[in-house]
Design a protein around this motif. Structure first.
Motif, PDB file in Angstrom:
ATOM      1  N   THR A 262       7.423  26.864 -79.478  1.00 57.14           N
ATOM      2  CA  THR A 262       8.748  27.407 -79.814  1.00 57.14           C
ATOM      3  C   THR A 262       9.700  26.264 -80.134  1.00 57.14           C
ATOM      4  O   THR A 262       9.474  25.112 -79.771  1.00 57.14           O
ATOM      5  N   GLU A 263      10.791  26.565 -80.823  1.00 64.03           N
ATOM      6  CA  GLU A 263      11.749  25.542 -81.227  1.00 64.03           C
ATOM      7  C   GLU A 263      12.548  25.001 -80.047  1.00 64.03           C
ATOM      8  O   GLU A 263      12.976  23.854 -80.049  1.00 64.03           O
ATOM      9  N   SER A 264      12.750  25.824 -79.028  1.00 60.24           N
ATOM     10  CA  SER A 264      13.569  25.418 -77.884  1.00 60.24           C
ATOM     11  C   SER A 264      12.693  24.938 -76.724  1.00 60.24           C
ATOM     12  O   SER A 264      11.586  25.446 -76.514  1.00 60.24           O
ATOM     13  N   THR A 265      13.197  23.954 -75.995  1.00 55.62           N
ATOM     14  CA  THR A 265      12.498  23.482 -74.796  1.00 55.62           C
ATOM     15  C   THR A 265      12.910  24.283 -73.561  1.00 55.62           C
ATOM     16  O   THR A 265      12.306  24.142 -72.511  1.00 55.62           O
ATOM     17  N   SER A 266      13.958  25.092 -73.694  1.00 54.79           N
ATOM     18  CA  SER A 266      14.433  25.894 -72.569  1.00 54.79           C
ATOM     19  C   SER A 266      13.569  27.129 -72.388  1.00 54.79           C
ATOM     20  O   SER A 266      13.138  27.749 -73.359  1.00 54.79           O
ATOM     21  N   MET A 267      13.300  27.481 -71.137  1.00 50.45           N
ATOM     22  CA  MET A 267      12.506  28.661 -70.809  1.00 50.45           C
ATOM     23  C   MET A 267      13.299  29.656 -69.966  1.00 50.45           C
ATOM     24  O   MET A 267      12.764  30.642 -69.473  1.00 50.45           O
ATOM     25  N   SER A 268      14.610  29.392 -69.786  1.00 51.90           N
ATOM     26  CA  SER A 268      15.402  30.208 -68.855  1.00 51.90           C
ATOM     27  C   SER A 268      15.478  31.671 -69.281  1.00 51.90           C
ATOM     28  O   SER A 268      15.469  32.573 -68.436  1.00 51.90           O
TER      29      SER A 268
END
Length: 351
Positions: A262-268
Motif C-alpha cells: 500500500t502507499e501508506s505506512t500507517s496501519m491505524s
C-alpha cells in the motif's frame, strides 16, 4: 426509569435523579441533575431552545391564535380569529409526526438502549445498535391513543352536541383519561386491548417518530443512561456472573494483519476496523489491543471464522496482498487461564 429524547440529546429519569447527555463539539457530554422543579425548568428551556426555528415559529403563532383573541374579544374587538385551546393540544402532540431528523435519531437511540438486555456500555455499542427500535412504554403510544380517541368519540358526541362542543369535550377528556388507560392496558390480562394499539404505535415508531441512530446518538443515549444508573441504579451496570455450566475451554490467539504494497505506512485505519469487527463479536470473545498486535480469547470454533473475517478487512479497503500472522495458545492440561490470568500469574511471581 423513563426516557426523553430531544433535538440535541437524551435524558433518563429516575425517582431522585436525572441523567442528561447532549452533544457538544461532536462528543457526548453527560451530567446528573436532582429531580426537582429547577432541573425540570432548565431541561425545558434547553429542549425548547434546541428545537428548529420552524417549530418555534409555529409554536408562538399557534399560541397567539389561542390566547390573544379572547383578550381582544373581552374589549369587544373581534378582528382577530380565535382558535379553540384544544387545537393547541393537537399541535403539541401532533409534532410527534413531524419530528426533526436529529430528534428521530436520538429517539431511536433511546429506544435501542432500553431494548438492549445487556449492560449498557460503550463496548456493547454495536450490539445495542442491533436492538429493537420500538418501545412498549413510549410516549408515542399515548399520542396514538389520544388521536384515535378523538377520531372515534367525537362523532359519537356529535349526536348530542355541536361539532365544536363534541370536539372540545372529547379532546379535553382524553388528556386525563388516555394516560390512565395507557397504564391499565400494560397489565398482562389486558393484552387483547394492548396488542392492536401497540401494533399501530410500533408502526408509527418505526416509520415516523424514530430513525436508526448513528454512533454519536447511541453513545449519547448510553452516557445519559449510565449517568443516571451510576447514581441511582448501580446494579444495572454490573455484569451478571456466568454460570459454571457455560464455561468452555478457551484458546488465546495473537493476530497481526498487515496489508502489503500500500502507499501508506500507517496501519491505524485497518487496526481501527479490526477493533470494530471484534466489538461486533464481543458476546463470544474477549480481546485486547496492544501496540504490536491484537490478542483475542475465545472458543476455537468462534476464533477461526473471526480470523478469516479480520484477514479480509485490508482487501475490502483496497489492498491487493495481505499477510496475517497468528500465534495460538490452546492449553488443555489444566483449567482455563484467561489473558488477564496469565498476566496476573507473572506479576505475582515478580512480587
Amino acid at each position: 426509569m423513563k426516557g426523553l429524547s430531544y433535538q440535541n440529546g437524551v435524558l433518563f429519569f429516575g425517582s431522585k435523579y436525572i441523567g442528561w447527555a447532549s452533544v457538544k463539539n461532536n462528543k457526548p457530554v453527560s451530567e446528573v441533575l436532582p429531580f426537582n422543579s429547577a432541573s425540570m425548568l432548565k431541561i425545558a428551556l434547553n429542549v425548547f431552545k434546541a428545537m428548529p426555528a420552524w417549530y418555534k415559529t409555529i409554536f408562538f403563532i399557534w399560541a397567539a391564535a389561542v390566547l390573544v383573541p379572547p383578550v381582544f374579544h373581552s374589549y369587544e374587538v373581534t378582528a382577530f380569529p380565535e382558535l379553540p385551546f384544544y387545537t393547541f393540544i393537537y399541535f403539541l402532540l401532533g409534532t410527534h409526526f413531524i419530528f426533526p431528523k436529529q430528534l428521530k435519531m436520538f429517539h431511536g437511540a433511546e429506544h435501542k438502549v432500553f431494548s438492549f438486555k445487556g449492560v449498557k456500555k460503550r463496548r456493547n455499542i454495536y450490539r445495542i445498535k442491533k436492538a429493537n427500535i420500538t418501545n412498549r412504554y413510549c410516549s408515542t403510544n399515548i399520542v396514538v391513543m389520544y388521536f384515535l380517541t378523538v377520531l372515534i368519540f367525537t362523532p359519537f358526541f356529535y349526536l348530542w352536541y355541536s361539532i365544536e362542543q363534541a370536539a372540545a369535550i372529547v379532546s379535553y377528556s382524553a388528556v386525563v383519561f388516555v394516560p390512565i388507560l395507557h397504564r391499565i392496558i400494560q397489565r398482562k390480562k389486558m393484552s387483547i386491548f394492548r396488542k392492536p394499539i401497540l401494533g399501530v404505535s410500533y408502526a408509527v415508531q418505526r416509520r415516523i417518530t424514530c430513525s436508526h441512530p448513528e454512533r454519536i446518538h447511541l453513545l449519547t443515549a448510553v452516557e445519559a443512561y449510565r449517568a443516571l444508573a451510576e447514581k441511582e441504579f448501580p446494579y444495572l451496570l454490573k455484569e451478571k456472573p456466568k454460570k459454571k455450566k457455560e464455561e468452555k475451554k478457551m484458546a488465546i490467539i495473537d493476530i497481526t494483519v498487515v496489508p502489503v504494497g500500500t502507499e501508506s505506512t500507517s496501519m491505524s485505519e485497518d487496526v481501527a476496523e479490526i477493533q470494530k469487527v471484534l466489538e461486533m463479536h464481543s458476546e463470544k470473545i474477549d480481546f485486547q489491543l496492544t501496540s504490536m498486535s491484537t490478542i483475542v480469547e475465545g472458543d476455537l470454533k468462534d476464533l477461526f471464522p473471526i480470523v478469516q473475517e479480520l484477514h479480509e478487512i485490508p482487501f475490502n479497503r483496497g489492498a491487493k496482498r495481505v499477510t496475517t500472522n497468528i500465534r495460538l495458545d490452546d492449553r488443555r492440561d489444566t483449567g482455563h487461564e484467561s489473558m488477564k490470568g496469565k498476566v496476573n500469574s507473572v506479576e505475582n511471581k515478580m512480587n
